[in-house]
Design an enzyme around this catalytic site. Structure first.
Site, PDB file in Angstrom:
ATOM      1  N   GLU A  49       6.019  10.499   1.891  1.00  0.00           N
ATOM      2  CA  GLU A  49       5.766  10.837   0.496  1.00  0.00           C
ATOM      3  C   GLU A  49       4.445  11.607   0.483  1.00  0.00           C
ATOM      4  OE1 GLU A  49       5.378   7.500  -2.148  1.00  0.00           O
ATOM      5  OE2 GLU A  49       4.993   8.815  -3.861  1.00  0.00           O
ATOM      6  N   ARG A  51       6.148  -2.207  11.263  1.00  0.00           N
ATOM      7  CA  ARG A  51       5.129  -1.180  11.099  1.00  0.00           C
ATOM      8  C   ARG A  51       3.951  -1.453  12.029  1.00  0.00           C
ATOM      9  NH1 ARG A  51       3.442   0.017   6.127  1.00  0.00           N
ATOM     10  NH2 ARG A  51       1.218  -0.103   6.416  1.00  0.00           N
ATOM     11  N   LYS A  72      -1.984   4.570   2.607  1.00  0.00           N
ATOM     12  CA  LYS A  72      -2.465   5.806   1.997  1.00  0.00           C
ATOM     13  C   LYS A  72      -3.199   5.518   0.699  1.00  0.00           C
ATOM     14  CE  LYS A  72       1.548   7.777   2.446  1.00  0.00           C
ATOM     15  NZ  LYS A  72       2.696   8.593   2.075  1.00  0.00           N
TER      16      LYS A  72
END
Ligand code: ATP
Ligand code: MG
Length: 602
Positions: free
Chosen positions: A79, A305, A315
């Protein structure tokens, strides 16, 4: 507790398991106080010559073997709401790696469904970072926004089939109706609108008749489902916002859950690989694929992850550090972003090695930051020329060396790489050495310079400290030494060998400039574990040394140049450097033997 919202979709990394993938040396290892050699230990896992295949590759291999697919098609779907970080490197390495291993292809797809948070600057940065990491999407560059029209058509398909409806509840009301993990949700009073009314309202939502937040389109699945993601998830929300690519063409935008799987299906993705927090979304992913006339049936697989000690990989949180001015930008060398690590001097091959080393698993873990540093040293040790620089200078005058005389020594550029050759280094009567290489009253295990003691100056001569000069405040400002002319080149004919070898720079030849030393952004390995992430930010993550001296070969080097400053670590030219003023970032330290001895004594 970690501040909510800093991890994607309610995910917080586990605090109980730290995987010490790395059991090699750490700063502080080593036995002798002599010239530090950054010799890497055996590769972790050495001994087994065959690399185990991760579970994703096992799945792909069996899909190829069974004929379900000919070759995998994967995608990396960022994104564009911030810069990529080292967690994304793991995902990029996996998606591009799987495609390459099985002769398939990997798409770069921007999941650009939220125009309020997304910017062209981030799109450009992400493309630059993926390329810099060494991966190539070729012609396969896509954007979820390319599919907005098709996604809308499919939403109409669901409405016509009675599988989606327009809901007038507010966001808060929707949340209230959703229920909890232990209680079922309740149906919205708008759930049973007629198909005609839903079609009309959806059309008018698209035409911009309603304000933001006044209505949503929801999939009609099951408000009592044990999986909250299936309790009539939102597919579209009204957002009168300008999109970086579609401009003002749309004022309703699809949610990630609705857009993502359909984008995969449009592109013919075979293996949609994502992180574990999406595991509970998979039934929804499958529901859309089953209920829509999509051109292909992708499958979603989840892996753990990357979590790293002393590091926050989100982020959103990194954006906050930037916005609040706690770092100098996305590419601040302390940031775990790809742009930050690049500026710091991390080579892309080291990041790839790291991704390979941490591997791919289903089980959550936290990787020791030292594993990343290990990979960096490993690459830099082979590739970096050695140079001499003095970061905290102390003047040495070699009293029996003739004034005005200059000798040039040919010094080896890289003991790991003979082809790197040698360079001339000037020696003269006045030198700079490292302040911490001298102690007036040395403790037992300190082998460097001290009154009356002899040390080797790297590649030059043995010198003995004869006199210590102090200023009015008692600070040592100069050492007066004598040299042994017979030790020229760093070896004495009588075979004696000082215990320490120091780096040095000739004062008359030195170039002066700045060095920036970096340390972890956070003070604790598990930032946020005590409740406040920002409180764990370190105020010593950057130290700027403004008066350093470099050998002339270090002058006027282009930004990004990486070298080893002998005994100090690996350094990289910062873009702030100018022709007249070098600025070097410390990439990573070498292993420092003295700090260990000191720590032990303390
Ligand atoms: P962030 O929370 O940092 O914003 P994200 O998951 O929201 O991360 P995306 O842009 O959606 O960021 O991520 C693109 C891809 O990278 C996704 O497939 C995601 O699963 C993966 N990814 C993100 N963070 C990590 C991580 N720490 N380790 C491995 N993969 C990650
Ligand atoms: Mg995201």
């Amino acid at each position: 507790m970690v501040e909510p919202g800093f991890y994607p979709r309610g995910h917080t990394p586990p605090r109980d398991r730290i995987t010490f993938l790395f059991e090699g040396p750490r700063p502080g290892d080593g036995a002798t106080d002599s010239m530090t050699q950054d010799t890497p230990p055996a590769e972790p896992g050495a001994g087994s010559d065959q690399e185990p295949r991760d579970f994703i590759r096992e799945i792909v291999a069996s899909d190829v073997a069974s004929g379900r697919i000919q070759a995998p098609v994967t995608r990396f779907p960022p994104e564009p709401n911030g810069h990529l970080h080292v967690g994304h490197v793991k995902s990029i390495h996996l998606n591009f790696g799987v495609a390459a291993d099985f002769g398939g292809r990997c798409h770069l797809r921007f999941d650009d469904t939220n125009p309020t948070k997304e910017e062209q600057e981030y799109i450009d940065a992400i493309e630059r970072d993926v390329r810099w990491l060494g991966f190539d999407w070729g012609e396969y560059l896509y954007h979820a926004s390319d599919y907005f029209e098709r996604l809308y058509e499919w939403a109409v398909v669901l409405v016509k089939a009675g599988r989606a409806y327009v809901d007038d509840l507010t966001a808060d009301q929707i949340r209230e109706h959703r229920g909890t993990l232990t209680e079922p949700g309740r149906n919205s009073p708008w759930r049973d609108r007629s198909v005609e009314e839903n079609l009309d309202l959806l059309d008018r939502m698209r035409k911009g008749e309603f304000p933001d937040g006044s209505r949503v389109l929801r999939a009609k699945i099951d408000m009592a489902s044990g999986n909250i993601n299936l309790r009539d998830p939102v597919m579209y929300r009204i957002l009168h916002a300008t999109h970086p690519r579609t401009g003002d063409a749309w004022c309703i935008y699809p949610t990630y859950d609705y857009a993502h799987g359909q984008s995969d299906a449009i592109e013919g993705i075979t293996h949609s690989i994502c992180t574990l927090e999406f595991e509970d979304h998979r039934p929804l992913y499958d529901w859309f694929v089953e209920n829509l006339p999509v051109p292909s049936r992708p499958r979603q697989y989840e892996f753990a992850r990357l979590n790293l000690t002393f590091t926050v990989l989100s982020k959103r949180f990194l954006l906050r550090l930037v916005n609040e001015g706690r770092v100098r930008g996305w590419d601040d060398p302390r940031m775990p972003t790809v742009s930050g690590l690049r500026r710091r001097g991390f080579p892309p091959e080291a990041l790839r090695d790291f991704a390979k080393m941490v591997g791919v698993a289903k089980r959550e873990s936290v990787v020791d930051y030292a594993a990343l540093e290990y990979c960096v040293r490993n690459v830099l040790n082979k590739t970096s020329p050695r140079r001499m620089a003095v970061l905290r200078p102390l003047k040495v005058v070699v009293t029996n060396y003739p004034e005005g005389q200059v000798e040039t020594f040919e010094v080896v550029n890289n003991p790991e790489d003979e082809s790197a050759g040698t360079r001339p280094v000037a020696f003269a009567r006045e030198l700079w050495i490292e302040r911490e290489d001298f102690m007036e009253d040395p403790p037992k295990k300190f082998f460097r310079l001290a009154p009356g003691r002899e040390v080797r100056l790297r590649a030059a001569y043995f010198v003995t400290c004869q006199e210590v000069v102090k200023d009015a405040s008692g600070e040592v400002v100069e050492l007066r030494c004598t040299y042994d002319p017979l030790s020229r080149g760093g070896a004495a004919p009588d075979g004696r060998s000082p215990k320490a070898t120091l780096h040095w720079v000739s004062a008359a030849h030195a170039v002066s400039g700045e060095v920036r030393l970096y340390d972890h952004l956070f003070t604790r390995p598990d930032p946020g574990a005590a409740g406040d992430l920002l409180a764990d930010l370190s105020d010593r993550s950057e130290e700027i040394l403004a008066r350093c001296f470099f050998e002339p070969a270090l002058a006027d080097q282009p930004a990004g140049t990486r070298v080893q400053f002998e005994r100090l670590g690996y350094f990289c030219v910062d873009p702030d450097a100018t022709a007249s003023r070098p600025v070097w970032n410390r990439i990573v330290t070498l292993r420092d033997t003295w700090s260990k001895v000191k720590a032990k004594g303390a």
